[in-house]
Structure formats: structure tokens, C-alpha cells
Design a protein around this motif. Structure first.
Motif, PDB file in Angstrom:
ATOM      1  N   UNK A  65     -24.130  59.593  -9.397  1.00 23.15           N
ATOM      2  CA  UNK A  65     -23.172  60.360 -10.191  1.00 23.15           C
ATOM      3  C   UNK A  65     -22.986  59.746 -11.573  1.00 23.15           C
ATOM      4  N   UNK A  66     -23.095  58.434 -11.659  1.00 20.00           N
ATOM      5  CA  UNK A  66     -23.026  57.786 -12.973  1.00 20.00           C
ATOM      6  C   UNK A  66     -24.223  58.211 -13.818  1.00 20.00           C
ATOM      7  N   UNK A  67     -25.400  58.276 -13.187  1.00 19.10           N
ATOM      8  CA  UNK A  67     -26.604  58.736 -13.887  1.00 19.10           C
ATOM      9  C   UNK A  67     -26.464  60.185 -14.334  1.00 19.10           C
ATOM     10  N   UNK A  68     -25.710  60.981 -13.562  1.00 19.95           N
ATOM     11  CA  UNK A  68     -25.454  62.381 -13.924  1.00 19.95           C
ATOM     12  C   UNK A  68     -24.448  62.502 -15.067  1.00 19.95           C
ATOM     13  N   UNK A  69     -23.796  61.391 -15.409  1.00 21.52           N
ATOM     14  CA  UNK A  69     -22.798  61.419 -16.476  1.00 21.52           C
ATOM     15  C   UNK A  69     -21.434  61.910 -16.042  1.00 21.52           C
ATOM     16  N   UNK A  70     -21.172  61.921 -14.730  1.00 25.10           N
ATOM     17  CA  UNK A  70     -19.916  62.458 -14.220  1.00 25.10           C
ATOM     18  C   UNK A  70     -18.860  61.383 -13.978  1.00 25.10           C
ATOM     19  N   UNK A  71     -19.272  60.122 -13.952  1.00 20.87           N
ATOM     20  CA  UNK A  71     -18.304  59.043 -13.813  1.00 20.87           C
ATOM     21  C   UNK A  71     -18.876  57.768 -14.411  1.00 20.87           C
ATOM     22  N   UNK A  72     -18.014  56.760 -14.498  1.00 24.72           N
ATOM     23  CA  UNK A  72     -18.393  55.477 -15.094  1.00 24.72           C
ATOM     24  C   UNK A  72     -17.976  54.363 -14.141  1.00 24.72           C
ATOM     25  N   UNK A  73     -18.922  53.567 -13.698  1.00 28.50           N
ATOM     26  CA  UNK A  73     -18.608  52.463 -12.795  1.00 28.50           C
ATOM     27  C   UNK A  73     -18.081  51.281 -13.602  1.00 28.50           C
ATOM     28  N   UNK A  74     -16.870  50.857 -13.291  1.00 30.01           N
ATOM     29  CA  UNK A  74     -16.217  49.754 -13.992  1.00 30.01           C
ATOM     30  C   UNK A  74     -16.138  48.564 -13.042  1.00 30.01           C
ATOM     31  N   UNK A  75     -16.808  47.454 -13.357  1.00 33.64           N
ATOM     32  CA  UNK A  75     -16.802  46.284 -12.462  1.00 33.64           C
ATOM     33  C   UNK A  75     -15.392  45.855 -12.063  1.00 33.64           C
ATOM     34  N   UNK A  76     -15.225  45.601 -10.762  1.00 38.29           N
ATOM     35  CA  UNK A  76     -13.989  45.104 -10.172  1.00 38.29           C
ATOM     36  C   UNK A  76     -12.833  46.113 -10.168  1.00 38.29           C
ATOM     37  N   UNK A  77     -13.111  47.339 -10.645  1.00 37.67           N
ATOM     38  CA  UNK A  77     -12.055  48.348 -10.669  1.00 37.67           C
ATOM     39  C   UNK A  77     -12.425  49.602  -9.881  1.00 37.67           C
ATOM     40  N   UNK A  78     -13.678  49.981  -9.927  1.00 35.12           N
ATOM     41  CA  UNK A  78     -14.088  51.179  -9.209  1.00 35.12           C
ATOM     42  C   UNK A  78     -14.853  52.138 -10.097  1.00 35.12           C
ATOM     43  N   UNK A  79     -14.875  53.386  -9.704  1.00 36.46           N
ATOM     44  CA  UNK A  79     -15.578  54.428 -10.453  1.00 36.46           C
ATOM     45  C   UNK A  79     -14.548  55.269 -11.205  1.00 36.46           C
ATOM     46  N   UNK A  80     -14.701  55.314 -12.500  1.00 35.58           N
ATOM     47  CA  UNK A  80     -13.758  56.046 -13.344  1.00 35.58           C
ATOM     48  C   UNK A  80     -14.278  57.452 -13.626  1.00 35.58           C
ATOM     49  N   UNK A  81     -13.477  58.444 -13.296  1.00 37.16           N
ATOM     50  CA  UNK A  81     -13.804  59.839 -13.589  1.00 37.16           C
ATOM     51  C   UNK A  81     -13.076  60.203 -14.880  1.00 37.16           C
ATOM     52  N   UNK A  82     -13.797  60.296 -15.979  1.00 41.17           N
ATOM     53  CA  UNK A  82     -13.126  60.528 -17.260  1.00 41.17           C
ATOM     54  C   UNK A  82     -12.568  61.942 -17.386  1.00 41.17           C
ATOM     55  N   UNK A  83     -11.522  62.100 -18.159  1.00 38.16           N
ATOM     56  CA  UNK A  83     -10.985  63.451 -18.385  1.00 38.16           C
ATOM     57  C   UNK A  83     -11.939  64.255 -19.261  1.00 38.16           C
TER      58      UNK A  83
END
Length: 240
Positions: A65-83
Motif C-alpha cells: 500500500x505504501x508503494x501504491x501511494x496510499x499510506x506512509x510507513x513511519x518507523x516506530x509509529x505505524x502506517x500513516x494514512x494521509x488526508x
């Protein structure tokens, strides 16, 4: 190409691939239909609980999903789904306008034949009006049918690349704008009328008006100042 030896692969590998695909589809649907006005964090543990799978397929699905551009993996925090940003909205709607207006002009030549198919899709959209996601999926089918009828495979393929963004934006517009569903159906009917009459400019003008009103609906949360709230919660902003 079909591999004649595929059935001889270890069952455990097949199960792992299947688990990853299940998690990927679940996550993608979740992200695309997330009507939240703010960015959202997902953790591997949360997704494991929701999907009933182990961390490995969850981790792989998140990377996809990160490769699809739908979220951003943030180390030690999780996967961020941007608005959804104002820039993204403007870019997608401009692209849709360029493609759909041209395609409506070309498709108008099919007249009653295409109009009958669009009538069927609109009837289905009325049936699922209570289900926001299904309603937007029907909306996509309606517009895609017109684009494909225009007979340009390059434009059709490009239009398909907008699908995920359209779904997420459409859910947002319907969720936030009260009564938007009824307006969409009326605007679709105007497009169909132009096609049924075989009037290219009438059909294109109806598409332009429909997209302009959709853009207004998409801008509502930004006008209300929601974008600033999302920005404050962005991991990029938090790191500054």
C-alpha cells in the motif's frame, strides 16, 4: 504465462500469499473508504486483530500500500494514512475534466444504445444509495462506461489509474455533503440525456457541470479549515 508446475508449490507458500492478498484487500478498502477529515495511524497489531492474520502478511500488505501511494510507513509509529489534500483534489478533478468531457463528446454518437446502459447503471446506483461505498463504485462504473465507449484505450487506461483516488474522494464528498447523492443522480441524468439525443456538446457540458459541482463538494472540508487540523497531525509536520 501459466506455470504447469504451479500446483506443485508448497501449500504453506500458497497460504502465505493468500493471507497477504486478503490483508492487502482489507487494508486498501479501509483506506479508500476512510471519510476522516484527519490523517490516521494504523499499527501492525491493530490490523492483525482486525484481519485475524500474523504480522508477516500484514507487514507485506502495508509495504504494498505504501508503494501504491496510499499510506506512509513511519518507523516506530505505524502506517500513516494521509488526508486528501487540496492539491490532490485539484489535480485529479482537472485530469477527470480533460478526459471525461472529450470522451462524452465521442460517446454521444452511440445515442440510445449507450444511454440504455447508463440508465441501467443509474438504476443500480439508486438501489444502493444508502451504501456510500457501493454508491461511489456505481458512480465509477457510470463514468468508466462513457470513457470506454469513446474508444481510446490510452485514455481508458489512464482513467483507470485514477480509480483509487476517485473512490476515496467520492466517499468524502458524499459523506460530508448532505444530499449530494440526489444531486449526483440528477447530474448523471443530464449527461445521459445529452448522449441519448446524440448531442456531443450537451453531453460534455453536463459532464463539466457535474464535475464542477463535485469539486465544490470536495472543497467543503478545506473551506471549513479541516486541512489545517490534518496538517498538524502529519508525521512530516510533527518531525519539524
Amino acid at each position: 504465462m501459466t506455470n504447469p508446475y504451479q500446483s506443485q508449490r508448497p501449500a504453506i507458500g500458497q497460504r502465505a500469499d493468500a493471507a497477504q492478498d486478503i490483508v492487502y484487500r482489507w487494508l486498501k478498502q479501509y483506506v479508500l473508504t476512510l471519510p476522516s477529515r484527519e490523517g490516521t495511524f494504523l499499527t501492525e497489531a491493530e490490523v492483525c486483530r482486525e484481519t485475524g492474520t500474523s504480522r508477516t502478511p500484514v507487514r507485506e500488505a502495508l509495504l504494498r500500500l505504501e508503494a501504491d501511494g496510499l499510506l506512509q510507513i513511519v518507523p516506530k509509529k505505524g502506517a500513516y494514512v494521509p488526508p486528501i489534500t487540496e492539491t490532490e483534489i485539484e489535480a485529479v478533478m482537472q485530469a477527470r475534466g480533460l478526459v471525461e468531457e472529450w470522451c462524452a463528446r465521442q460517446a454521444a454518437g452511440f445515442g440510445d444504445m449507450l444511454a440504455a446502459e447508463l440508465d441501467r447503471l443509474m438504476a443500480r446506483q439508486v438501489e444502493v444509495q444508502h451504501d456510500t461505498v457501493a454508491f461511489i463504485e456505481c458512480d465509477r462504473d457510470f463514468h468508466r462506461t462513457i470513457v470506454r465507449a469513446a474508444g481510446n484505450p490510452v485514455l481508458a487506461d489512464f482513467y483507470e489509474s485514477l480509480r483509487d483516488r476517485q473512490l476515496r474522494m467520492g466517499v468524502r464528498a458524499i459523506t460530508i455533503s448532505g444530499g449530494r447523492g440526489d444531486s449526483v443522480l440528477a447530474e448523471h441524468a443530464a449527461i445521459v440525456e445529452g448522449i441519448r439525443r446524440g448531442q456531443p456538446e450537451q453531453a460534455a457540458a453536463a459532464v463539466a457541470q457535474h464535475l464542477a459541482r463535485t469539486l465544490v463538494a470536495l472543497r467543503l472540508p478545506i473551506a471549513a479549515g479541516w486541512g489545517s487540523v490534518a496538517a498538524e497531525r502529519s508525521p512530516a509536520v510533527a518531525a519539524q
